[in-house]
Structures are given as structure tokens and as C-alpha cells.
Design a protein around this motif. Sequence first.
Motif: not given
Length: 380
Positions: A121-135
Motif C-alpha cells: 500500500a505504501f505507493p498508494l499512501e504517497m499518492r494520497g489514495i483513500p484507505a478504502h481504495e487502497r485496501r
Amino acid sequence: MSQTAIRARNTAADPLPAASAVEVKGLALTYGQNAILRQIDLALPPGHIQALLGPSGCGKTTLLRIVAGLLEPTQGTVRIQGAVVADAATGLFVPPERRGLGMVFQDYALWPHLTIGGNVAFPLEMRGIPAHERRARVAKALALVGLAGFEARSPASLSGGQQQRVAIARAIVAEPQLVLFDEPLSNLDKELRDQLSMELAALVRDLGLTALYVTHDQGEAFAMADSVAIMRGGRIVQNAAPEDLVAAPADAGVAEFLNLGPVFKAVRREGRWRLADADLALDPPSADIAGEEAGVLLARRALALAAPGAGVCEGRVVQAVFRGDHYLVTVQLAPPPQADAPAPVELAIVSEQRVRAGERVGVNILPERLRWFAGAAVPH
């Protein structure tokens, strides 16, 4: 009609060429007097898997790191999806996180304090992707690499092959169009490496990704890539499809690096081309070669065993090794009658029939499969 109007009309009518997924032009990197890369030109169409293959120190990982944004070139430009991300002339340099690419390293580079899900999930966090979409995207990426349901596991609980699958999932989770691989399978045993290379190639193609793949393993490069760039001394000496590299290596050095067979010195003698150190006359090459000396690649695919007296030359079997579905036979040829050869010429020939060491055999040559190199720059 004015020249300006003509130029405008032609510009509007001519179709624009599709942008390469990756393009490097005139790329060079020097440290003081040391040239690490020399005038690299390379373009990858979308969806293309390009391997960089060569010995240690040839510059392949350096080239990958410049494309990734981990190094700045001293000359040349890098474009990704048509946008300039590095230009040595203007000083333009886009950092790695803004290049829209994924990267898989040799040592996996997983964070031990994060779960598998946290790593991916780390690259998605860096892009500010919401938690539900990251999962949802993490679950999808892990499923693609065969690790569905591993989100809560620790990296330390996984095998080396599983850890590399996690690294691949992290590289693709943000759905980049370009993925860079820096010898990703070199730490794995051969059986697992062969399995993962096939799976990885299928995954990259299924997702429609463009990939730049660095490896020192020829089998891995040939199995995965649409084209393979052979690098030597900071240059690309040949870039072609694997089958074209085998059929037509650019020079004797490429032939020997790919282990296609020995390259021998050939000389014009009595009006014919002959091996300098063996009693073997060769049919002339399809294109005339200037001079009195040349190199000729006697690849295994150009040779065949024959009965004694039935070949273009004869020799003695030195060794025959069974390889599961064929024998690899080493045949020593007779030297020319008028010269003392410095060392006997030995050829490796594939045979379906068993022969024994010491036997006399004939050797036939398929002239259309010989590869000739002009000049005397021959390794043997």
C-alpha cells in the motif's frame, strides 16, 4: 500559397507518431575521466519488454537508474510517455516519485516493520489514495501475484520467492505504465527463477505494461523480453529480438558472450575461404568480405555429424555428453597439412545419436547458418 501556409498544411495533414513509452537519446554519464555510459539511444514502444544484458560493469544498471531518476545523466535526454523527465543540457530533472513508474529491486527492499499489506500500500499512501481504495487495490495486486489473503503477514514469514512477489505487487499496485526491474530474480534458485520469470512475463503482458529489465542471465532475458540490448563498455552494441541475436550476432564479441559457439579465424587460401588452424574449406559468405582474413562463427546450429567420409571434413570425437534429449559432442578437427596449428580446433555439435570418445566422424556444415565477421578482430 505562402511557404508558411504550406508548412502549416503539411503539419496538420501528417499523422503524429505515437510517443514511445520510454526514450533515451544521446545518453551519457561520466565521473571525471571515467565514461560509464556512452551515447545510449533506446526507445521502447508501449507494452514492450526490453531486457538489458551484459557482464558486470557494462552500464546496464546505471542506465536503469537514470531512467528511474536515481541518477542524473551528464549528457542526453530521457522521456517517459513523451514527457521529458531528464535533460542534461537544460538541467531539467524530474524526481523518481513524479515519473509514474514502478520498480522492483534485486534485494526485494521490503520494510520489515510493515505487514505485506502495508508494504504494497505504501505507493498508494504517497499518492494520497483513500484507505478504502487502497485496501481494494492491494488485494487485487496481491491476487495477481498469487498471494491473495497475505495482507496481514510479515515479510519475515515469507520465502524469498514470496517476498519477490510482494515487491512485484508493490510495483504494479499504482498501475504505472512503466515498470523497471533491477535483476529481480538473481537471489533465487534456478528452478524458482525459471518459474517466476515466465509468470512475470505473462503478468507484464496481461497488464499491458512496458518494462525495462536488467539481468545478467541470458536464459532469463531470452525467455521474457521482446528485445534484448547487449551492453559492453557503456554502450549498446546490439539490440534485437532474441531469435535475431542468435541468428545474426553483430560481432564476434556478442557471439562469444551469448555462447553461440566459437569464432575462428578464416583465411583465403588457394582461392577459397578456409579455417586458419584446421583442414576445413568453407563456402563463401553470401556477401563478399574484403581482405584476406575474417572471423567465422561455427555455431552448433550450423553443424551436423555425419558418417566418416560423408562430411565436408573429418575429426575425432573427444567427448560426448548426454543432455536428456540429445548428445553434445565435442569433435577435434585435423590441422591443415601444411601448418602447425597452435591448438587443435574443437567444435561442439548436437547429435541425437550416441557416439564414443575416440571415434572418427564426419562433419557437415550448413553454410547459410554460418556468421561471418569482416577483419581480423577475432577472439580465437
